[in-house]
Design a protein around this motif. Sequence first.
Motif, short mmCIF file in Angstrom:
data_model
loop_
_atom_site.label_atom_id
_atom_site.label_comp_id
_atom_site.label_asym_id
_atom_site.label_seq_id
_atom_site.Cartn_x
_atom_site.Cartn_y
_atom_site.Cartn_z
N PHE A 112 -4.36 -3.55 20.89
CA PHE A 112 -5.18 -3.42 20.28
C PHE A 112 -5.85 -2.21 19.20
CE2 PHE A 112 -9.47 -2.87 19.07
CZ PHE A 112 -10.35 -4.00 18.39
N TYR A 113 -5.83 -0.57 20.28
CA TYR A 113 -6.28 0.18 19.47
C TYR A 113 -5.42 0.90 18.50
CZ TYR A 113 -5.63 3.03 23.93
OH TYR A 113 -5.36 3.40 24.93
N TYR A 114 -4.03 0.44 18.76
CA TYR A 114 -2.31 1.52 18.37
C TYR A 114 -2.57 0.47 16.89
CZ TYR A 114 -1.52 3.93 22.57
OH TYR A 114 -1.16 5.26 23.17
N LEU A 115 -2.70 -0.53 17.05
CA LEU A 115 -2.95 -1.95 15.29
C LEU A 115 -3.94 -1.39 14.82
CD1 LEU A 115 -1.34 -5.16 17.22
CD2 LEU A 115 0.16 -3.44 15.46
N ARG A 116 -4.63 -1.22 15.37
CA ARG A 116 -6.05 -0.38 14.39
C ARG A 116 -5.54 0.16 13.88
NH1 ARG A 116 -11.52 1.12 15.20
NH2 ARG A 116 -10.59 2.69 17.30
N ILE A 117 -5.32 1.30 14.12
CA ILE A 117 -4.48 2.09 13.06
C ILE A 117 -3.77 1.51 12.04
CG2 ILE A 117 -3.44 3.94 13.15
CD1 ILE A 117 -4.21 4.54 15.54
N ALA A 118 -3.22 1.14 12.14
CA ALA A 118 -1.30 0.00 11.83
C ALA A 118 -1.90 -0.58 10.34
CB ALA A 118 -0.50 -0.14 12.15
N LYS A 119 -3.32 -1.44 10.93
CA LYS A 119 -3.84 -2.05 9.95
C LYS A 119 -4.59 -2.13 8.88
CE LYS A 119 -7.97 -5.78 9.80
NZ LYS A 119 -8.67 -4.56 10.54
N ALA A 120 -5.10 -0.70 9.07
CA ALA A 120 -6.17 0.80 8.31
C ALA A 120 -4.99 0.98 7.29
CB ALA A 120 -6.36 1.56 8.94
N MET A 121 -3.35 0.92 7.91
CA MET A 121 -2.17 2.53 7.15
C MET A 121 -1.89 1.11 5.87
SD MET A 121 -0.27 5.04 8.75
CE MET A 121 0.20 3.56 10.35
N TYR A 122 -1.89 -0.14 6.58
CA TYR A 122 -0.97 -1.30 5.64
C TYR A 122 -1.19 -2.73 5.17
CZ TYR A 122 3.24 0.98 7.57
OH TYR A 122 4.24 1.97 7.21
N ILE A 123 -2.69 -3.15 6.17
CA ILE A 123 -3.29 -3.91 5.53
C ILE A 123 -4.27 -3.69 4.68
CG2 ILE A 123 -4.27 -6.34 6.16
CD1 ILE A 123 -2.19 -5.95 8.48
N GLU A 124 -4.93 -3.02 4.76
CA GLU A 124 -6.80 -2.71 4.13
C GLU A 124 -6.31 -1.97 3.12
OE1 GLU A 124 -9.33 -0.82 6.97
OE2 GLU A 124 -9.49 -2.32 8.66
N LYS A 125 -7.49 -2.01 2.16
CA LYS A 125 -7.78 -1.23 1.04
C LYS A 125 -7.70 0.19 0.90
CE LYS A 125 -6.70 -4.25 -2.28
NZ LYS A 125 -6.53 -5.59 -2.71
N GLU A 126 -7.20 0.89 -0.16
CA GLU A 126 -7.53 2.55 -0.13
C GLU A 126 -9.70 2.46 -0.02
OE1 GLU A 126 -5.72 6.35 -1.56
OE2 GLU A 126 -5.12 4.21 -2.72
N SER A 127 -10.10 2.84 0.32
CA SER A 127 -11.59 3.71 -0.07
C SER A 127 -11.22 4.60 -0.42
CB SER A 127 -12.34 2.89 1.72
OG SER A 127 -12.13 3.71 2.64
N GLN A 128 -11.27 5.05 -0.16
CA GLN A 128 -11.55 6.72 -0.33
C GLN A 128 -10.10 6.87 -0.80
OE1 GLN A 128 -11.60 8.71 3.51
NE2 GLN A 128 -11.94 9.96 2.67
#
Lengths: 504, 103
Positions: A441-457
């Motif tokens: 769960f927490y490893y994929l949370r980072i992966a999700k942030a890198m690959y799926i979520e949009k850039e916020s800053q």
Amino acid sequence: MDLTSLSPEILLLVLSVGILGLDWFLPKKEKYVIGYCAILGLSLIFIVVHFTYGTRLFPEAANVLMSLPDGGSYFQGFVVDALALFFKRLFMVAALLALVYSLAYFSEDAPFQGEYYALILFATLGCFLLVSASDLLAIFVSFELMSLPLYILCSYLKHNSRSSEAGLKYFLMGAVTSALLLYGISLVYGSLGTTDLRHLVSPGPVSLVRLAQDPVLLMGLLFILSALAFKIAAVPFHMWAPDVYEGAPTPVVAFLAVAPKIAVIGLLIRVFLSSMSEAGLFWSWAFAILGALSMTVGNLMALHQQNLKRLLAYSGITQMGYFLVGLSAMASLPPLSVPSLQIAYQAVLFYLVAYLFSELTAFGVVTYLSAKGYETVNSCRGLSSRYPIVSLVFLISLLSLAGIPPMVGFVGKFYLFVAAFSSKLYWLVALGVLNSVVSLFYYLRIAKAMYIEKESQEVKLGKPFIPLETALWVGGFVVVLIGIFPKLVVNLAVSALQRYLVGF
Amino acid sequence: MIGVVHYVILSALLFVIGLYGAMTRKNGISVLMSVELMFNAANINFVALSYRFRDVAFLAGQAFPLFVIAIAAAEVTVGLAIVLSLYRSSNTVNLDEANQLRG
């Protein structure tokens, strides 16, 4: 006296003192050369140790104790066997990568560079001596040599109060740990009348009956065990880890998350397992409880972490839990069941290599990010679109830590659980598998942030630094390569163990 | 008649006092002092218990504290330097006030 078997230590000592000397002579503007010199020197030592030790200089070194008159030791305090050499190579890899990360992390005009690189090398020397120590005195002295430089390195950023705080916390915890270790040693000495590990571990003195009759010996060994558990941050001795990881400079964290922990696991193998097998069942339970707690608590705490370094601290606690499962499997086996013992030993040694490369690669990426001040999971958002290679390497190392098939972490965990299964520790295997799922769960949370979520800053990592990029490439490549061809490392582990297991 | 046992009890007391101090004290320097107590408790143990043995075993117990004293000195040097650097960067040696790292 034959000094050649001490040559790795001597070379490393010469290198670290040489680095300090070099710092004296270089003018202020050229101090950045020191880091490159340290890397060059350490690579040379690695080549010397790796290629000449097993073959030309010491034809029998690969599987025989150094043939000194008194059975392979200096003053009964120092052993050079294949197992120690296996560990020493790992330390050199860890130190090399940490040095490369340091080059990328600190600016060229950073203060005290000579001391910084020399201290990393001194800590490596401490690790070297620790895995070769065969006397409680040698163990204590090298344990301190390994720890003291790391306290200084943690508070290296002098004007950063977070770094100082991390250093102070690590120091105070470490000092109490050393005192526990020392007191434990004094009790063991008082009970057995020797500080020589060979007398201590030879079948006989430390049997179950003896442990039950002699509370002083039992307490001494428990003190030593808890001191070592402190050093690898196993629950319930883990409190220092998250704070230290968060505050200390990232390359230092990369080193202290790997080298001292591997050294202590090597020491655990020597002190508690090698021939204390008569009391093995007791230690097996101790390791199993520590391991079960570390896996579970580490995972649960990691779930909601936002800071990458803190998250990796808790994930490191979990990884130590997996090691303890392997150690527990080893300890529970009767001394003469060589085939199953070999499986368990191999599993632990293999996972050491897996942990080394996965953890260091992950920390390499975190070094890259934190050099520019990005340390949270959120700052990874949309990283893949700007920095595809860095993201890919990060993903590979995280998947390896989580234990996903093509990576080395999966093979390592598989071996560990097989070993635990064949030692009939079914509940521990079940708990381990369950925890692996949770950790996804927490490893994929980072992966999700890198690959799926949009850039916020807008994350700006600056221009690429070639040595670091190379190290990341190599790290990611090795993690996949060993994952696909585990035989490469298994063979190494087998040759490290041959002589060791015959000793039973 | 004072025997080995008395020394061992003394050292156990010292160790417990030191451990208690290290766990409860708020001041960084006090914690350092408590750790010193723990080290010296072990030293007393070594010297006292060495009288139970002869020859090499006796000498091992006598020589161990010499190493420990040297290492403890190095340890305190490092510790004081770190406390000092914390004091310079955040103006406190109180461990409760050094709480920027949490989560």
